[in-house]
Structures are given as structure tokens and as C-alpha cells.
Design a protein around this motif. Sequence first.
Motif, PDB file in Angstrom:
ATOM      1  N   THR A 175       0.826  -1.201   0.000  1.00 17.31           N
ATOM      2  CA  THR A 175       0.000   0.000   0.000  1.00 17.31           C
ATOM      3  C   THR A 175       0.862   1.254   0.000  1.00 17.31           C
ATOM      4  N   PHE A 176       2.123   1.105   0.388  1.00 16.73           N
ATOM      5  CA  PHE A 176       3.032   2.250   0.382  1.00 16.73           C
ATOM      6  C   PHE A 176       3.660   2.418  -0.995  1.00 16.73           C
ATOM      7  N   HIS A 378       0.419   7.844  -2.859  1.00 14.55           N
ATOM      8  CA  HIS A 378       1.466   6.868  -3.176  1.00 14.55           C
ATOM      9  C   HIS A 378       1.454   6.388  -4.623  1.00 14.55           C
ATOM     10  N   SER A 382      -4.038   0.636  -4.391  1.00 15.77           N
ATOM     11  CA  SER A 382      -4.145   0.058  -3.046  1.00 15.77           C
ATOM     12  C   SER A 382      -5.396  -0.806  -2.863  1.00 15.77           C
TER      13      SER A 382
END
Length: 518
Positions: A175-176, A378, A382
Motif C-alpha cells: 500500500t506504500f 502513493h 491500493s
Amino acid sequence: MTLVGEMDSGEKRLNELGYKQELRREMTLFKTLAISFSTMTLFTGITPLYGSSLLYAGPASLVWGWVVVSFFTWFVGIAMAEICSSFPTTGSLYFWAAHLAGPKWGPFASWCCAWLETIGLIAGIGTQAYAGSQTLQSIILLCTGTNKDGGYLAPKWLFLCMYMGLTVIWAFLNTFALEVIAFIDVISIWWQVIGGLVIVIMLPLVALTTQPASYVFTSFEVAPESTGISSKAYAAILSLLVSQYSLYGYDAAAHLTEETKGADKNGPIAILSSIGIITVFGWAYILALTFSIQNPSYLFDSTNETAGTFVPAQILYDAFHGRYHNATGAIILLFVIWGSFFFGGLSITTSAARVVYALARDGGIPFSSVWRKIHPKHKVPSNAVWLCAAICILLGLPILKVNVIFTAITSICTIGWVGGYAVPIFARLTMDEKNFKAGPFYLGKARRPICLVAVLWICYTCSVFLLPTYYPITWNTFNYAPVALGVGLGIILLWWVVDARKWFKGPVRNIDVSNGKV
């Protein structure tokens, strides 16, 4: 985005194909190669299936099987490298299938390819989580005193918790920003190379005795009392499964082409380099394990130190305990192997999310608008990441009841993943050459024989993963893959016939381009 005058060659080709640059294009060849190599992973294919393949037909079939499978894998890799050079897009395989199959068959080809690949990649996360949990189970057992000395063998409920925990951690990391994943994957390639060299060199040196070359290269023995299989040909076919399961995943470089600099050149280089590295390293790892066996019959004994659950762990334990009278060295090397599963699962989660995102972008999944959302900060898909994680956890729930769940997940993963390779390669084999716009890597007249061998090899690989792996067939030994795949693919094809064919047109362009070669 860069000015047109200084536009990246991969971005320029992407625009020609009708897609605008949305993802960050920051990956270098080395980082792309690192992610591709991590997805193939030196340890993660061989380690979990090594024991069963050794049991089926003995060491010779296992050792030479790797060489045979490697040979045919090159045909698949070369065919894919040519296509990747022409189509540097994130949707990769399914985008290739749509364009190579032409306007009439393109939508159906891309539909089949996209779903096969999605099934294969999500099951692939499951294989890494399962094998990682299996390695962790052996580490805990050896750390708390072996199976003979009252060590703690994790029960099924805890095994499932470890499986779910790994899946959630990978989703969280994915997710980063991509730079985090790319950085971890650079660590991964060094972890695999240095860890691999340490194990391959150290293990035979530490082992008090090593098996003679005649045992490793020529010993062929079936084990009907353990497997129920007495046919030598059938046993040999099953012993090749470890190699067929290990030698794929090189398409990961293609999933990242929209994020790679000079992808039309660097994509094919990463695919072929991954195959080359893993072919050599994998064979060395198999030889190191096989030469270091102390007592072949003791490896599968349920009363041995690792409870007969994990043959590579027992080989490591026998080698280190035999020389140093403790299990410390074996635990450290098992941790190196576990790290490999961790990095592999992380990479496959990255690839799976990219494929789900690409399919959602083109409206091919229910609730596509949710799954195609990019994280505003980001710039990663996600929602697609967490969808993959949730399905993977559902796949693992039968761990509580079914003994051969790993066989089923492995088969689903391999058939989906490798089956997805076949669609664009078959389309490339049958298409009219004048409709193909070659990239920097071009096969010319060699493409037909190379693509034909590649397609036939993939068909054979998918067939053998549907076979029963133990006899007699009972609920505990039944390979569930044919049922799971039959139901899953049946629903997907039915959806196509009833509804999807009316609206699914394959990859949706988000730039208007003039007509020309695809």
C-alpha cells in the motif's frame, strides 16, 4: 510527464498504443530485474516441493528434470520477450493477447488471459504464504527442541494464522509507495544471491558425509509404499513438478513496464536474465541439497527431528547437527530460506495488484470503479492490493481440514499463471506477420517454431498439474485443483457467453491514436 522531445522510449510506445502515462516511470533495469528475480525466487519453488519430488522417483529424475524443464522454459521466455518488447504496458499478458488476436478474437483472448493470470497470481501469493508458514513451523520446532525432544510443532489453527499474517503484511507494504517495494526487492536480490551462495557452498562442506555422484545423477527409485505410484513413467512425470512450479514468474518484469525506463529494451532483458540466473542457481541448489543427504530413508520418517513435515529442514538439521551437535546453523539457513518466501510473496502481491488494476481499468471485474482507484499520494492501486489479499486468505481457509491444500494451491497457481502465458504466445504464432510492429527485440522467421514449442510445453505443464499426486485417491489425498479450476473457469466462461461478450472489448485506450499497426 516529460516533454515529448525527451520522452522515454517505453512511454512513447505506450502513447502509440493508446495509453497515457499514469504510473511513475522510475524503475531502472536493475530494479526491474530484482523484482522479476524475486518473483521467480531461488528457494521458494524448489524448497516446498523438493521432498515430494525426491520421494516419487529418487534423485536422478529430480536433478535431470530441472535441466529438461529449463530447456523448454527458454522457448517460453524468448517468445514472451519479443512480445514484451513490442507492448510495454502494465496489463502485459492480457494486453498482448487482445492486440495479437486481432479485432475479432481480441476481446475473448484478453478475457481468458486476464482471468487466468489473475487466478494464477492470487494463488501465487497463497503458495508463498503457505510455504513461508511451513518454514516458520520448522524454525519454531527446531528452536524449541526438535520433534524428538518435545519441540513445539505449530497446530493447523496457528499455521493458518501465520498464513494470514504474511498475506496481510505483504498487502500493507504494497500500500506504500513503489520505491519502498523496489528498495525491498533490491535487498531481496542480494539476499537470494548471497544466501543462495552460502547454502549451496556451505551445506555440502558442513555435511559429514556426502552422497556419491552415482546416487545423485543415476539413482532412480519409486516409492509405491509411500505414494501408491509404482509406474516409473508416472513417477518421473510427477518428479518434474518441482521444476515446472519453480521456473515461471519471469513475466513480473512485464507487469512493471509502465514504471520502467526504456521498457521496450529493458523488459525483454529482465525476462531473459531472470531465467538465466534462476536456471543456474536452481540446479546448484538442488545438487547441494541432494549431495548433502545423510540417510535418504530417514528424511520422510514422521518420528524424525522435523516430524517428517519438511525434507529440506531435515537435510539442514542432519548436516549441522552431525558436525556441530546443535541445530543453530540449520535454523539460520532456514531463516534465509524463509526470507526468500517473504520477498517472493511481496513481489507476487505487487504483480497481482497490477494485473487486477489493469483489468479493472478496462471494466473487466465487478465493481471495477472501486478496484481501479489509485492511491492519491502513493500512486499505487491500493484497493486492488487488498482485494488480492482477501481472496488469498479465503483460498487458505481449507488448511484447517485438508491435508493436500498446498498441492491444490500450487496447481491452481501454476495452471493459471503459465496458462496465461499461452494465450498471447498462441496469438503471436497464428497472426499475420504484417500486422505486428516489432520492438527492438525481434525473432523474425524463428518466431513460429519458438512459439509452437512454447505453446505445446505450456499445455503439457498445465495437464500434469491436474493429475492425482497420491494413490489410492481419498478425500485426504485428492488433488482439488481440477474441481476448483473447473468451477472458476466455468463461471468466467459462462459470464462471457451470457453477458461480458456484449460489453467487454479488451484494453480500453485512454488516448485517441490514429489507426496503424498494433
